[in-house]
Design an enzyme around this catalytic site. Sequence first.
Site, PDB file in Angstrom:
ATOM      1  N   GLU A   1       0.836  -1.211   0.000  1.00  0.00           N
ATOM      2  CA  GLU A   1       0.000   0.000   0.000  1.00  0.00           C
ATOM      3  C   GLU A   1       0.871   1.262   0.000  1.00  0.00           C
ATOM      4  O   GLU A   1       0.501   2.266  -0.619  1.00  0.00           O
ATOM      5  CB  GLU A   1      -0.968  -0.009   1.184  1.00  0.00           C
ATOM      6  CG  GLU A   1      -1.920  -1.225   1.231  1.00  0.00           C
ATOM      7  CD  GLU A   1      -2.684  -1.473  -0.068  1.00  0.00           C
ATOM      8  OE1 GLU A   1      -2.901  -0.514  -0.835  1.00  0.00           O
ATOM      9  OE2 GLU A   1      -3.055  -2.641  -0.324  1.00  0.00           O
TER      10      GLU A   1
ATOM     11  N   HIS B   1       1.649   2.051  -3.525  1.00  0.00           N
ATOM     12  CA  HIS B   1       0.566   2.836  -4.130  1.00  0.00           C
ATOM     13  C   HIS B   1       0.661   4.284  -3.642  1.00  0.00           C
ATOM     14  O   HIS B   1       0.454   5.233  -4.406  1.00  0.00           O
ATOM     15  CB  HIS B   1      -0.801   2.281  -3.713  1.00  0.00           C
ATOM     16  CG  HIS B   1      -1.220   1.023  -4.427  1.00  0.00           C
ATOM     17  ND1 HIS B   1      -1.303   0.943  -5.794  1.00  0.00           N
ATOM     18  CD2 HIS B   1      -1.617  -0.200  -3.964  1.00  0.00           C
ATOM     19  CE1 HIS B   1      -1.738  -0.275  -6.141  1.00  0.00           C
ATOM     20  NE2 HIS B   1      -1.926  -0.980  -5.044  1.00  0.00           N
TER      21      HIS B   1
HETATM   22 ZN    ZN Z   1      -2.639  -3.016  -4.968  1.00  0.00          ZN
END
Ligand code: ZN
Length: 496
Positions: free
Chosen positions: A263, A266
């Site tokens: 994450e 991201h």
């Molecule tokens: Zn992902």
Amino acid sequence: MSAVQDLRRRLSEVQALRKAAGLLDWDQRVCMPRGGGPARAAQSALLKRLAHELMTSRETSRLVDAAARVPGMDYDSDAAALVRWARRELERKRRLPAALVAELAERESLTHEVWVEARRRDRFKLFLPELEKLLALKRRQAELLAPAGADLYDGWLDEFEPGMKTADLARVLDEVKAGVAPLVRRVAAARRKPKALPERFDTDDQLAYCEVLAREIGFDFGRGRLDLAAHPFCSAFSTGDVRITTRLREELPLSAFFAALHEAGHGLYEQGLSAALEGTPLCEGASMSVHESQSRLWENVVGRSRCFWRPRYAGLVEAFPQLERVSLEDFLFAANECKPSLIRVEADELTYGLHVVLRFELERALLSGRLKPKDLPGAWNAGMKDLLGVDVPDDRSGVLQDVHWSEGLFGYFPTYVLGNVLSVQLYETATARPQVRAAAERGDFAPLRGWLTRNVYRHGKKYLTEELVRRATGRAIETAPYLRYLREKYSALYSL
Ligand code: ZN
């Protein structure tokens, strides 16, 4: 240029409504008490409807057409990219009658409810009639969206990978299948297993260490935060407010660490978007696959590597003294173990792609009519046996495991594999620069992040996936770097 400024102002309003709806969703998944559900659904639906109405209004259409007539815009300017994006978006929306959009939304929510029940009771038969109805509507949608004479699947794919052609995607997935399946068989035949890690890791300590990991790869906590969620995700509301999540289980610290790195990957992308794009619809990742390429790059290519852990392992052992008897080699083996299994979201880095190949092949067969929905469980189980060598004991751990199809998300799965492929192609290009490579070998990934920011992150949605990749790497999308990386990594781990 004032036509472009008018358009930008209008699209920024649409974007603000979407981001506000996104914040309500974040709150629902992270901290809302259960009792908030009904009111929240209404609030969230209203914001999404307002955003949709504003985007599809006659006035927005007029603004797009006026901006498109402005002569002499530089192709690489933010203004030209904004107009390109808006034209694509409107073109797509104009192809879909409002009645079909409404019918789909309703059908998707019904199908999802039935799927929850069918999965709980492990009964595909319950799901089948709903799936058939949903597929009929989704086929209609694909017919309207796919360009004349093109593969119908293009209509599904375009929602997640704007501009990508099914034939190009199929080539990528075929190459992944041909490269990975034999490697999985060789790994299985090697019959090596890592030593088991200790069984308990304090969850507060895990969370603190997740924050350390996110910081180590450059996630900026002045412009972001880390919380807990049952299904980890990343949401961004501006480049100054990027939120990531992880999950904690006492006996599974690696799951928390790698979810946090995933994450945070991201998140780096969202924090690295150009400030000049702020507030516009271009201020987002280029596509699903490019976004996923960044989570996978930081989670797998960097986060599971020896280069990353060699200078950090002592710190990990200090945080978790129960690892004192676990060597760095054993830790790396445990973090990279390959074990063919039933569930996609629990799959290891090597077998993951095969789970997706199966879903892509089944989606195409369903869309073309070669496969009837009633034959889906049989086809699923045969595919799992063929690709991964595993026997599926029930539909719950087979064809009913993923939420995607029940929500009408056909064409979404392949973006995961494309993300893996791109993660290594981008990494290989970046580390071909001697200073990026030398720093990475020392465990310093700041120069890598700098390269990614300049070549990928800052552009946001200015370019479609294939164009972005060509600009960043000088080449078309290719699987060779990814397959080479997997072969080298797993040959070394399993002494093949
Ligand atoms: Zn992902």
